[in-house]
Design an enzyme around this catalytic site. Structure first.
Site, short mmCIF file in Angstrom:
data_model
loop_
_atom_site.label_atom_id
_atom_site.label_comp_id
_atom_site.label_asym_id
_atom_site.label_seq_id
_atom_site.Cartn_x
_atom_site.Cartn_y
_atom_site.Cartn_z
CE LYS A 105 -3.63 -2.37 2.60
NZ LYS A 105 -4.32 -2.48 3.92
CE1 TYR A 227 -5.89 -3.43 -0.79
CE2 TYR A 227 -7.27 -5.34 -0.33
CZ TYR A 227 -6.43 -4.33 0.11
OH TYR A 227 -6.12 -4.23 1.45
CE1 TYR A 278 -2.87 -3.18 8.47
CE2 TYR A 278 -1.59 -4.57 9.95
CZ TYR A 278 -1.98 -4.22 8.68
OH TYR A 278 -1.48 -4.91 7.61
#
Length: 342
Positions: A105, A227, A278
């Site tokens: 990402k 993705y 996260y």
């Protein structure tokens, strides 16, 4: 499992299958036209860290919701350091390819920023989420705008935009990794992408929910395929430390050209620091003090601007999806060297 007693420079390590070609990352040869010998200044530090990680009792457990990742030995450990001139060296399984997952990402965001500038931030925020990486909760009360580009919903927005800009978002991420690392063997793993697709209902729900707000433009099945393909890329610690070097060089690629402006590189590093691990980003900043991005394959990249780029891999995860030994190793690195952004 064996850990190297001393850090191994790329010029002398025997490549594993699927890893770098022999001699493709000789000391100082990464930057085009440069043959400077790197300092290997952190060799003794990472060798000590590898020994400490080998002695750990708690290694966590591999991601079990992606069947292809569930069987990896959680005790494996590798760590690589790439210096700004392209010198790379490491310890343990530093040349073993592993599933990059969410680490990809970072590279998708960098490409989107380089091609689209500030427009990318119209559809995704820059704030920590405080929720699990695949949470639906915030999307509902924030009108389909994900909090940041590193949770799954935000990464889907970035992939959607990069696909619209290039026609092959995953292919562009792979090409960036191949070019910056000098390793043409970096590739997708169709079995991993298929495994994720077969267990991807939550990601599909995120994509459909954002589509209902007009925040993604591709048909959802096409977006998900791109993705999952991007997240299936395999690369080693050496590959990823080299590939992320532009963030330590303030946006400058290995060949001296600019991928990002200095300001954009600062932005990516800032979002990595605040959102890259996260809902444990605060704890990571507290312990490590560096911009970092983790993936559920067990890898973490970390940036010391102007100094070096780090990548660590150990597939045992904590309950938030971050490598147990990886976070511990980076904590020890910044403690032993005194390097951090603070």
């Amino acid at each position: 499992m064996s850990h190297a007693s001393s850090a191994t420079p790329a010029s002398s390590a025997a490549p594993r299958s699927g890893s770098h070609r022999s001699g493709s990352h000789r000391s100082g040869s990464h930057r085009s036209g440069s043959h400077r010998s790197g300092s290997h200044r952190f060799s003794s530090v990472i060798s000590r860290i590898a020994e400490e990680m080998a002695a750990r009792d708690d290694h966590g457990a591999p991601a079990d919701y992606i069947p292809m990742l569930a069987g990896v030995d959680p005790r494996r450990f590798g760590m690589a350091v790439a210096e700004p001139d392209g010198t790379v060296y490491g310890v343990g399984d530093w040349r073993q390819p592993f599933s990059t997952q969410s680490i990809s990402k970072v590279f998708a965001l960098a490409l989107a920023l380089s091609l689209d500038g500030e427009r990318i931030w119209r559809g995704v925020g820059r704030e920590p989420s405080g929720n699990p990486f695949n949470s639906l909760v915030q999307l509902e009360y924030e009108n389909g705008i994900p909090r940041n580009p590193f949770i799954n919903a935000g990464a889907l927005v970035v992939t959607d935009r990069l696909q619209a800009l290039t026609g092959d978002a995953a292919g562009q991420v792979r090409e960036l990794l191949r070019t910056e690392s000098g390793n043409p063997a970096i590739d997708f793993v169709p079995e991993v992408a298929g495994s994720e697709a077969a267990h991807g209902d939550r990601n599909a729900a995120l994509a459909h929910f954002m589509a209902s707000y007009g925040n993604v433009t591709l048909p959802v099945p096409e977006l998900l395929a791109a993705y999952f393909r991007q997240c299936s890329i395999e690369a080693s610690c050496a590959d990823l430390a080299l590939s992320a070097g532009f963030l330590a060089r303030h946006g400058v690629r290995a060949d001296g050209s600019a991928l990002l402006t200095r300001s954009q590189a600062k932005q990516v590093n800032a979002v990595m620091l605040t959102c890259g691990t996260y809902d444990a980003a605060g704890e990571f900043a507290y312990r490590v003090g560096l911009p970092g991005k983790s993936g559920v394959g067990g890898g973490i990249i970390a940036i010391v601007p102007g100094e070096c780029t780090l990548c660590v891999w150990s597939p045992g995860l904590d309950r938030r999806g971050n490598s147990v030994a990886g976070v511990a190793a980076l904590d020890r690195f910044t403690t032993l060297t005194g390097l951090s952004v603070f």
